[in-house]
Scaffold this motif. Sequence first.
Motif, PDB file in Angstrom:
ATOM      1  N   UNK A 279       1.401  -1.059   0.352  1.00 21.33           N
ATOM      2  CA  UNK A 279       0.044  -0.282  -0.008  1.00 21.33           C
ATOM      3  C   UNK A 279       0.816   0.785  -0.195  1.00 21.33           C
ATOM      4  N   UNK A 280       2.491   0.780  -0.144  1.00 19.81           N
ATOM      5  CA  UNK A 280       2.761   2.531  -0.431  1.00 19.81           C
ATOM      6  C   UNK A 280       3.300   3.176  -1.429  1.00 19.81           C
ATOM      7  N   UNK A 281       2.948   4.210  -1.565  1.00 19.62           N
ATOM      8  CA  UNK A 281       3.569   4.928  -3.290  1.00 19.62           C
ATOM      9  C   UNK A 281       4.752   3.999  -3.689  1.00 19.62           C
ATOM     10  N   UNK A 282       4.871   4.223  -4.980  1.00 17.98           N
ATOM     11  CA  UNK A 282       5.450   4.005  -5.420  1.00 17.98           C
ATOM     12  C   UNK A 282       7.276   3.975  -5.800  1.00 17.98           C
ATOM     13  N   UNK A 283       8.145   3.075  -5.782  1.00 20.00           N
ATOM     14  CA  UNK A 283       9.251   3.612  -5.235  1.00 20.00           C
ATOM     15  C   UNK A 283      10.230   3.387  -6.193  1.00 20.00           C
ATOM     16  N   UNK A 284      11.348   3.799  -6.392  1.00 25.31           N
ATOM     17  CA  UNK A 284      12.761   3.203  -6.902  1.00 25.31           C
ATOM     18  C   UNK A 284      13.896   3.323  -5.612  1.00 25.31           C
TER      19      UNK A 284
END
Length: 749
Positions: free
Chosen positions: A584-589
Motif C-alpha cells: 500500500x505504500x506509494x511506488x518508489x525506486x
Amino acid sequence: MSLTELRLRAARARIAAACTPPAVDPQLGAVLLRPDQCAAAARVNDAIARSGGCLLADDVGRGKTYVALSVAKGWRRPLVVVPASLRATWRQAMERTGISCSVVSHEELSRGRVVDTVPDGIVVDESHHFRSTNTRRYGALADLAASARLLLLSATPLQNRTRDLAAQIALFHGARAFALDASALAAFVVRGGAAGADLLPAVAPPTWARPAVDDGAVLEAILSLPAPARPVDGGDAGVLRTIGLVRAWASSRAALRAAIRRRRRAATAIEASVTEGRLPTRRELEAWQEVDGAIQLGFAPLLVATTADPLRVPDLMETISLEHDALRRLVAAMAATPDPDDARLAILREIRRAHDGTGVLAFAELATTAETYFRRLVHTGNVGLLTAREARIASGRLSRDALLERFAPRARGVQAPVGHELVTLLIATDLLSEGVNLQDASVVVHLDLPWNPARLAQRVGRVRRPGGSAVVHSYLVAPPAGAALLLDVERRLREKLGMAGRTLGRGIDVVPALASPPDVAATSDDGYATQHGETLQRIARWARPLPASCRGRRCRTLVAAAHSADAGWLAALDDGRLVAGLNGAPPVTDVDIVARAARACEGPARGIAKTAAVVAIAQCAEWIHGEVLARECGQVRRSRRPERAIDRRVALAFERVPRHLRASAAARASRLLATASLARPLGAERALHRLLEDADAGARERWLDQAIVVAPAPPDGYRGRDRVPSVVAIICLGPGATHSTSSDGPPSE
C-alpha cells in the motif's frame, strides 16, 4: 508447465532483458576478463550511457583496472588520471591489453599542468583523492570532464562523510549531487556482490595488539595544554595542534617528540615576531627552521608583514609563556614514563615470529614512526623502509621498484632474491596503501590508527589479491592507554566505517570487536550500492530467450503474478529502471524496496485477477506521469537558483536580438534552456555560470551562441531520461492464489 508459470517466467525474462546491459567481449588483448569483470564492465557502460559517468567501487583486488580499460576501449581519445606512484602499473596494464590511453597524474593536475589532448572519456583511479572541491586538482579534473564521459575508480570513495561521495559524483552529475541522499548517490555507483569474491584470499578476523604499557599520563598532559598563541590567520589552529599531538602520541614516542619540536618552533617564532611588534601568518612561520635542535630565528621585520595590535601584545606574551611551561611539563612527563615504543616493537617482533616464512607489511601513517621502527629493527635482518622521501634497506638507499621486487618478487614478476637480499618485513607509510599488488605477503600490521579508517581496508587490500596466500591476517597496534580510550577509538572507527557501509556495502572486517561480540560486530546490512548490484545479478538470472513479439519498446506490457507475503508489484521500465510498490505504500525506486520486491518475484506462480493487474499498471503509470509532470513543470529541473539565473539571462539576451533575427534566436534559446537544465558535469556548469556572471556578455547579441558552446550537448551515446518511459513488464505480488478466467490474456498497457 502451466500457462500461469509460463507467464511468470516470461515476465521475469522481460524484466531481465530491460535491466541487463549488452555483454562485453571478455578478450582484452592478452587478458581474459572474468565473468564478474565482464558484468561490471557492462554495467559501467550502461551507467555512463545513462548518466555520463559512474563510480566503480568494487573491493580491492577485483581487477578494476582491466574493467576500466575494457570500457575505455570504446573511446576515441581516452585519458587516465592516476596517482604518480601508479603510472607504471597502468602502463603495464595498457601494454597487456593493447589499449592506448594518455596518462596524467593527480600531482600534475595539482601543479596546474595543461593536458594537451581533449579527451572524450576519462578514467580516474583512486578517485577519493578528488573529494575536496576547493583544491586545484579537483578544478582541473572538473574542467577536463566538462564534455567527456567519466569513470571513477575507488574501493573506498566514502572516506569520512557522504559529501566525499557527492563531490566525486558531481564531477559528472553536477552540483545537484550535493543535494542527494546516500540512497540516491548509490544509484551512480557500480559495485558487485559476492560474485568473484571467492577468487580472493579469506581475511582472518582482525586482532588488537595492545602494548604492555600505559602512557595515559602523557596523554593527560597533552590534553591539559593551554590554547597556543595563533598566527594572524590561525583560525582554530589551537584545536588542530592539540589533535596533531594526540595523533602523534598514538603513533609513536618519536612522532610525539617531533610534533612537540614543531609546536615549540611555532611558539618561539611568534614570540620573536611579537617582540618586534609583528604577528606572522602561517606561511611566514615556515621561515623559522630547526637545525640540530636549535631554532634558527628569521629577521621578523623583514619576514613578517602584519603589525601586531599593541593592546594584544601583553596577552600574547603571557599565552606564549604559559605554552612554554606546559610543553616543559609534557616533556617531563614523557621522561618519567617508560617509552611505549619499546612495547610496540616487541609486538611487531612477536607478530613476525608467529608468521615466520611469510612477508609482513607494516603501515604507519606518520613517516617519523616508520623511520623509527626501521632504525630499531634493521639489525634483525631482511627489513625494508618505504616512505615518500626514500626507499631503504640495511645497506642503504635503493629505488622504490627495487625494494618492492625484494619484498614481493612473485607479484612483480621477477626472480625471488635469496638470503639477505630478501625483504620479509616492509615498513611503509600510506604511500604504499593504494594500487600496488603485494600478494607475496599475507600479514598486515597497522602500527598506528589512521585518521581516515578507509585506509585500513586499503592497506589490507595490498596483500589480498588473486593468487595470494589462502588467508590474510591483520593486526592493529592499539594506543598505549587504558581500555576506555581503546573503546572510544573503536567507536569512532566503526561510526565512520558504518557510514560507508550503509551507502556502498560492507567490505572486509578491518576493526576488531571490543564492545560487541565478534559475530555481532561483523554483521551489517548490505549497503545501497552492493544491494543494487546483487539485485541486478538476481534479475540477470531470470533471463530466457524471448519471442520476437515480446521484444522492443512497442510490445504490450506483460503482466504476471507470484506468491508472496508482501502485497504489491515490481515493474521494469524500458529505460532500465525498476519501480516497486509494496503493502500500500506509494511506488518508489528505493534500493531496499526494489530488492525486497525482486526477491518476492522468485516465489511460485499464481493466478491474477484482471482488476488487480489493471490497478498495478495504473499505479505505475501514475508514478511515471507524476515524474514527467514534475520535470516539465519545473518542480525538479528549475528548482535550483543557477538554473533560474540561466532562464533570466536567456530572456535578457533574447530581448536584445534584432527582430529580424529572433526566429533563429528562438531556436537557439530553446536549445540552451533544454541542455542547460540537464544533469551535466560540474565543469560545464561552472563554465556556464562564469559566462552568466560576465555582464558584458549578456548585452551582446551572440551571447546565446557562446552559452550553447559552453553548455554543449551530452556526450555521444548519452541516454538521458527526458522522454516518457514505458512499462515492459510488471509482476504482481501477494499471498494466496486468485484465479481469473481472463488471466490467459495479459492486459496491455
